[in-house]
Design an enzyme around this catalytic site. Structure first.
Site, short mmCIF file in Angstrom:
data_model
loop_
_atom_site.label_atom_id
_atom_site.label_comp_id
_atom_site.label_asym_id
_atom_site.label_seq_id
_atom_site.Cartn_x
_atom_site.Cartn_y
_atom_site.Cartn_z
N HIS A 261 0.83 -1.20 0.00
CA HIS A 261 0.00 0.00 0.00
C HIS A 261 0.87 1.25 0.00
CE1 HIS A 261 -2.42 3.15 1.91
NE2 HIS A 261 -3.40 2.62 1.20
N CYS B 12 27.71 6.82 -29.39
CA CYS B 12 27.32 8.07 -28.73
C CYS B 12 27.61 9.29 -29.59
CB CYS B 12 27.96 8.18 -27.35
SG CYS B 12 29.75 8.14 -27.38
C1 PEP Z 1 32.25 11.64 -31.16
O1 PEP Z 1 33.39 11.87 -31.51
O2 PEP Z 1 31.41 11.07 -31.87
C2 PEP Z 1 31.83 12.05 -29.81
C3 PEP Z 1 30.70 11.63 -29.32
O3 PEP Z 1 32.66 12.88 -29.09
P1 PEP Z 1 32.75 14.46 -29.34
O4 PEP Z 1 31.70 14.84 -30.31
O5 PEP Z 1 32.61 15.10 -28.02
O6 PEP Z 1 34.12 14.55 -29.90
#
Ligand code: PEP
Ligand code: MG
Length: 777
Positions: free
Chosen positions: A419, A729
């Site tokens: 709960h 990334c």
């Molecule tokens: C990249 O190089 O793709 C990356 C994510 O790092 P930055 O853009 O900060 O160099």
């Protein structure tokens, strides 16, 4: 017809059989293992009160000011009396009893549960607001049905409905009568995480009948199961009591759990697998995350109830991409690694200096400080004022008004579905459950800080008063319901202030947290800042910046990249005159090269990580930028160790940003990296020899160039062989074509820009489904 059999019911019958009844009928129809039974329909309740002419008096009786506790008590008493003292018409009595006799040849013990109906019932959790009777036989069946009807008018039900804006006369009640399964073990299961919506199943399990778990009478075992790889994180609780059927009286009684079972794990791996299969089937059936009650008898799993999880915010309330694209992308690097405009407006992070004095399960997110109020009996509730923190063995429905004015809730007992957990989440009040000892360790009036994400109670006021005044909703990450994907979809964060918005995307974590902004905003080079303010101040700046994001995402992982700013950016800062003048800073003194060259400065950066781990931020991961080969990796790893960070214990890895690193991935895997993340902004410029800042060759900057893709594909394949996670990334992770390529290659996660996360989630799901289809065709 006063009753309908479960097999006659579908989800469309909600108004007739209530949420529980419709759900059980729907599950029965879907072939899921549901014990047999029938529903006394809502129409039957209606005609009962109308034919007896008590309806008008009933609704007039409950039309009171619910904040006036004595008026509320009188209203509830009168309304219940009206229902309980009205006799059953003969034909109705016969029909219900006849139906009961068909379940288990008239000898069955049945569960009798109320099943409320209201137009928007699926959106509201009526947890603990209506009755359930177990082990009912013919003798008391009719009384129990009437008590279920009357339960619509308990004080707490009247209060709760009024607060949620439901019209009393628009709420009907059906009653489910269902054969009892004599559960050896039972519990609840969230098919997705109830706070974040992540594809993580949470199962709570205890011995005996499930009531003990749902009511919070026991602290159940907690099993957190990742749906993609089925890995399980088990927390075995001490289970002191269990609810069982008394063999002689047939009633449900609370018994002590035998010594040898108290600390034993309740469900084994095979049972977890069976539950997971059921959970996935039921979630697929409803196409949304479910909160399921289950039981196991003789190795067979039964489903007792399933309803949508009401606590995952929907997209409309969470991040709105249309609203803030510009802000969301502000601060991401412009392709040169430089950081653009800062965002403003989010709450500063609290100073987490207090010592952890109690811990439990973080069941409703948010951090608040306030005075503890130990509540051992209902009378104690009067002393709970605005902004206080309720500390109690377990909450009860009658505590809801006090829970609402409290700043936070801490209980000794109960799990994620008790709960306290459900109601606090719905009220938006931070809560920690299952601490075992909060009521004895904490003192009345003691000022404490409750961290509902981590499940820890800290001594003292750790949240600034002005932050406390902010509405909880505004500082809390909201997680939209998102597509479930096997490939994780994370988000890139460059500015700690964007963390809240990033977390609201429902991303599986942060795939890249750039630290450049934290340092560049100091307006001094690291060396200059350290010289003037001391190394500790430098470390603290980093801790503050990283912690803001790590808190917002906890326990989702946050991959923090060590500093990677080129010298031309440092040159603009105070102390920049000492920076080398480079012809081509992109090929120069940056990333891990600089860090390895200046281990004295780098040590203060790593010290920030060491201290974050010490503070309990075990969701932080370390990522080294611009490595070229295994030698770079071994040297960086050595510096980790020298800084007191155990590379075996913490997750760390590298960025694949140069062709050299892509070609050396096997040797780097041998150096012990946990992950490799493609920085395609740099990988593209170095592979194609196209300066990412040079507009003259901008049309040649192509992250999808076959040579770039070939390097990426090869790295993913090698990493899979060596059990190293792969991710992207760079900006290209936000592009659908790249997402298609990466998912097909078998990447572990994709980290996208805040505004692209939702689209990437959908794209990933689409590609995964196609892969599945292709495999069976
Ligand atoms: C990249 O190089 O793709 C990356 C994510 O790092 P930055 O853009 O900060 O160099
Ligand atoms: Mg880069």
């Amino acid at each position: 017809m006063a009753v309908l059999w479960l097999e006659e019911i579908s989800a469309d019958d909600l108004e007739t059989v209530g949420g529980k009844g419709a759900s059980l009928g729907e599950l029965t129809g879907a072939g899921l293992p549901v014990p047999p039974g029938f529903v006394v329909t809502a129409g039957t309740y209606r005609s009962f009160i109308e034919e007896a002419n008590i309806d008008e008096e009933l609704f007039a009786a409950v039309d009171v000011d619910v904040d006036d506790s004595s008026a509320l008590a009188d209203a509830a008493e009168r309304a219940q009396e009206l229902i309980l003292e009205t006799p059953f018409p003969d034909d109705l009595r016969e029909e219900i009893v006849e139906s009961y006799r068909e379940v288990g040849d008239g000898e069955a013990f049945v569960a009798v549960r109320s099943s409320a109906t209201a137009e928007d019932l699926p959106d509201a959790s009526f947890a603990g607001q209506q009755e359930t009777f177990l082990n009912v036989t013919e003798e008391n069946l009719l009384d129990r049905v009437r008590e279920c009807w009357a339960s619509l008018f308990t004080q707490r039900a009247i209060y709760y409905r009024q607060e949620q804006g439901f019209d009393h006369s628009a709420v009907n009640i059906a009653v489910v009568v269902q054969q009892m399964v004599d559960a050896e073990k039972s519990g609840v299961m969230f098919t997705s995480h109830p706070s974040t919506g992540d594809p993580t199943m949470i199962i709570e399990a205890a011995w005996g009948l499930g009531e003990a778990v749902v009511s919070g009478a026991v602290s159940p075992d907690n099993y957190v199961v990742e749906r993609d790889d089925r890995s399980v994180d088990v927390t075995v609780a001490e289970k002191k009591v269990m609810h069982v059927k008394d063999e002689e009286t047939g009633t449900t009684v609370e018994r002590e759990v035998p010594q040898d079972k108290r600390n034993a794990r309740v469900i084994d791996d095979a049972e977890i697998d069976a539950l997971l299969d059921l959970g996935e089937r039921v979630e697929d059936h409803y196409d949304e995350p479910q909160d399921v009650e289950w039981a196991i008898v003789d190795g067979d799993v039964y489903m007792l109830q399933s309803r949508p999880i009401t606590t995952i915010d929907d997209a409309g309330e969470g991040y709105d991409p249309g609203e803030s694209d510009a802000e969301a992308t502000a601060g991401l690097t412009d392709g040169s690694g430089s950081v653009q405009a800062a965002e403003a407006g989010s709450a500063a992070e609290p100073e987490q200096t207090g010592e952890v004095i109690v811990d439990g399960l973080g069941s409703s997110p948010g951090t608040v400080s306030g005075e503890a109020r130990i509540v051992t009996k209902l009378d104690d509730l009067a002393k709970v004022g605005e902004g206080d923190i309720i500390v109690t063995e377990m909450t009860m429905p009658d505590m809801v008004p006090a829970m609402k004015r409290a700043a936070g809730i801490i209980t000794d007992e109960g799990g994620m579905t008790s709960h306290a957990a459900i109601v606090s989440r719905e009220l938006g009040v931070p809560a920690i459950v299952g601490t075992t000892n909060a009521t004895t360790v904490l003192e009345d009036g003691q000022v404490v800080t409750l961290d509902g994400d981590k499940g820890s109670v800290l001594e003292g006021q750790v949240v600034e008063p002005e932050e406390e005044a902010e509405p909880v909703e505004e500082v809390r990450p909201k997680s939209p319901v998102k597509p479930m994907t096997a490939t994780e979809v994370k988000v890139n964060v460059s500015i700690p202030e964007a963390a809240e918005r990033a977390a609201a995307t429902g991303a599986d974590g942060v795939g890249l947290l750039r630290t450049e902004h934290m340092i560049l905003s100091l307006n001094q080079t690291p060396e200059k800042f350290i010289e003037e303010n001391g190394a500790d101040a430098y470390t603290k700046e980093l801790i503050d910046g990283i912690r803001g994001v790590a808190d917002e995402f906890y326990p989702r992982p946050v991959r923090v990249r060590t500093l990677d700013a080129p010298t031309d950016e440092f040159r603009q800062l105070e102390g920049g005159e000492d920076e080398p003048a480079e012809h081509n800073p992109m090929l120069g003194y940056r990333g891990i090269r600089r860090s390895l060259d200046r281990p004295d400065v780098f040590a203060h950066e790593l010290e920030a990580f060491r201290r974050l781990y010490e503070m309990g931020y075990d969701n932080v991961e370390i990522m080294f930028p611009l490595v070229n080969d295994a030698d770079d990796v071994y040297r960086a790893r050595q510096l980790l160790t020298e800084s007191g960070i155990d590379p075996e214990k913490r997750k760390w890895g590298i960025m694949v940003e140069t062709p050299a690193s892509a070609l050396a991935i096997e040797e780097m895997a041998a150096a012990g990296i946990d992950f490799a993340s493609f920085g395609t902004n740099d990988l593209t410029q170095y592979t194609l020899a196209v300066d990412r800042n040079n507009e003259n060759v901008a049309d040649r900057f192509d992250e999808l160039h076959p040579s770039v893709l070939r390097l990426i594909g090869d790295v993913i394949e090698t990493c899979r062989e060596h059990d190293v996670d792969t991710s992207i990334c760079g900006q290209a992770g936000s592009k659908p074509e790249m997402v298609q390529f990466l998912v097909n290659e078998g990447i572990s996660s994709i980290s996208a820009n805040i505004d692209a996360v939702r689209d990437v989630q959908h794209e990933v799901k689409r590609v995964e489904q196609k892969l599945l289809l292709d495999s069976v065709r």
